[in-house]
Design a protein around this motif. Structure first.
Motif, mmCIF file in Angstrom:
data_model
loop_
_atom_site.group_PDB
_atom_site.id
_atom_site.type_symbol
_atom_site.label_atom_id
_atom_site.label_comp_id
_atom_site.label_asym_id
_atom_site.label_seq_id
_atom_site.Cartn_x
_atom_site.Cartn_y
_atom_site.Cartn_z
ATOM 1 N N TYR A 266 48.460 -52.394 -26.822
ATOM 2 C CA TYR A 266 48.816 -51.068 -27.330
ATOM 3 C C TYR A 266 49.389 -51.161 -28.737
ATOM 4 O O TYR A 266 49.159 -50.271 -29.573
ATOM 5 N N ASN A 267 50.122 -52.213 -29.026
ATOM 6 C CA ASN A 267 50.608 -52.418 -30.388
ATOM 7 C C ASN A 267 49.451 -52.649 -31.351
ATOM 8 O O ASN A 267 49.468 -52.172 -32.487
ATOM 9 N N LEU A 268 48.445 -53.382 -30.885
ATOM 10 C CA LEU A 268 47.271 -53.636 -31.697
ATOM 11 C C LEU A 268 46.530 -52.337 -32.005
ATOM 12 O O LEU A 268 46.173 -52.056 -33.162
ATOM 13 N N LEU A 269 46.319 -51.532 -30.971
ATOM 14 C CA LEU A 269 45.638 -50.250 -31.163
ATOM 15 C C LEU A 269 46.451 -49.329 -32.069
ATOM 16 O O LEU A 269 45.894 -48.636 -32.930
ATOM 17 N N LEU A 270 47.765 -49.327 -31.884
ATOM 18 C CA LEU A 270 48.633 -48.498 -32.703
ATOM 19 C C LEU A 270 48.565 -48.919 -34.170
ATOM 20 O O LEU A 270 48.528 -48.072 -35.074
ATOM 21 N N PHE B 286 43.274 -40.739 -29.470
ATOM 22 C CA PHE B 286 44.036 -41.937 -29.107
ATOM 23 C C PHE B 286 45.441 -41.555 -28.683
ATOM 24 O O PHE B 286 45.951 -42.037 -27.661
ATOM 25 N N PHE B 287 46.089 -40.692 -29.464
ATOM 26 C CA PHE B 287 47.457 -40.297 -29.151
ATOM 27 C C PHE B 287 47.532 -39.548 -27.828
ATOM 28 O O PHE B 287 48.446 -39.761 -27.033
ATOM 29 N N ILE B 288 46.556 -38.682 -27.568
ATOM 30 C CA ILE B 288 46.559 -37.897 -26.330
ATOM 31 C C ILE B 288 46.349 -38.794 -25.110
ATOM 32 O O ILE B 288 47.098 -38.720 -24.127
ATOM 33 N N PHE B 289 45.346 -39.662 -25.182
ATOM 34 C CA PHE B 289 45.009 -40.487 -24.023
ATOM 35 C C PHE B 289 46.042 -41.581 -23.750
ATOM 36 O O PHE B 289 46.247 -41.982 -22.606
ATOM 37 N N LYS C 104 51.775 -44.462 -22.780
ATOM 38 C CA LYS C 104 51.938 -45.854 -23.209
ATOM 39 C C LYS C 104 52.694 -45.911 -24.530
ATOM 40 O O LYS C 104 53.552 -46.784 -24.727
ATOM 41 N N ILE C 105 52.364 -45.005 -25.449
ATOM 42 C CA ILE C 105 53.061 -44.954 -26.728
ATOM 43 C C ILE C 105 54.536 -44.635 -26.507
ATOM 44 O O ILE C 105 55.420 -45.227 -27.137
ATOM 45 N N PHE C 106 54.804 -43.698 -25.599
ATOM 46 C CA PHE C 106 56.178 -43.340 -25.266
ATOM 47 C C PHE C 106 56.934 -44.567 -24.743
ATOM 48 O O PHE C 106 58.088 -44.823 -25.131
#
Length: 278
Positions: A183-187, A155-158, A162-164
């Motif tokens: 993305y907040n939901l997935l995080l 998840f972090f790699i793909f 977006k996380i950045f």
């Protein structure tokens, strides 16, 4: 028994595998949580997991993950997705959920002690501060930890970019068309998974240390998001390996030993950062 012989023991190898994977996951997400000022969300969610774990024990669930993981995920979603827009802001929400879940969990364990467990205080202390559970993992628990950790890392790699984006400027990311709510939901889901995995490693009260210390140590020297993340991952994995081996060798609590190793590294990196910035 010397260290070389300890490493050859299957239970120590299992502990190292799970410990490395969990510490890697907490470090990857820890940088984002620290930068977003959600450092204590791990602490709050770990207390939620503790409360859910006690409920699972009271009702007699043989696999508490069935209840603990969904409950922790729901709370993580509420904290990350709606906490900042609600009347009760994010930091207050974490405090309320943390204290409430901890109190309810301990109350339930005293009112309805799980069958076969006479030492309630000992069970609570082990759950909160970690014990030897990481050294007594069953094969199926190791498998679950490997699978869930792999999901977190992928998840972090793909979703790295977006996380950045949502870490540094969520409003701007949303204005450019990024699906920030998704993305907040997935995080939130991924953070909950990591917290549940980390409970066996360091206990619920020490999870924040795995999230905070590696990230803050890396920030003492490095400035870019990528460099800090890589450095935090290396620090976290190294401290976890050192902590597990030291605990096995000297018969100390695993979780506390790992956290002490993180504290020592933080002190060293702070000193290096202070010297290089003079």
């Amino acid at each position: 028994m010397n260290l070389a012989n300890y490493i050859q023991l299957p239970f120590v190898q299992n502990a190292l595998i799970v410990g490395v994977l969990v510490s890697l996951c907490t470090a990857l997400l820890g940088v984002t949580l620290v930068l977003r000022r959600f450092s204590f969300i791990g602490d709050g969610l770990s207390h939620v997991a503790f409360g859910a774990m006690t409920v699972a024990a009271v009702v007699g669930l043989t696999n508490d993950m069935v209840l603990v993981l969904p409950v922790t995920v729901v709370c993580a979603v509420l904290l990350l997705s709606v906490g900042q827009n609600a009347k009760v802001k994010g930091d207050a929400s974490v405090a309320m959920i943390s204290v409430g879940a901890l109190a309810v969990g301990y109350l339930l364990m005293n009112l309805f002690p799980p069958s076969g467990r006479s030492n309630i205080s000992g069970d609570v202390c082990t759950t909160l501060f970690g014990g030897t559970s990481i050294l007594t993992l069953r094969p199926e628990e190791v498998t679950i930890s490997i699978v869930l950790s792999a999901v977190v890392v992928l998840f972090f790699i793909f979703f790295y970019h977006k996380i950045f984006a949502i870490t540094f400027d969520e409003s701007f990311a949303g204005a450019t068309g990024a699906r920030t709510k998704l993305y907040n939901l997935l995080l939130a889901v991924v953070i909950a998974v990591v917290v549940v995995l980390a409970m066996d490693l360091v206990g619920s009260l020490l999870i924040s240390a795995l999230v905070v210390f590696p990230a803050l140590s890396a920030m003492r020297i490095f400035k870019s998001f990528r460099s800090v993340t890589v450095c935090a991952a290396i620090i976290s994995v190294t401290c976890t390996i050192a902590g597990i081996l030291s605990a096995a060798q000297f018969n100390t609590p695993v979780g506390s030993t790992i956290v002490v190793a993180d504290i020592v590294v933080f002190a060293v990196f702070s000193l290096i950062g202070w010297i290089t910035q003079k």
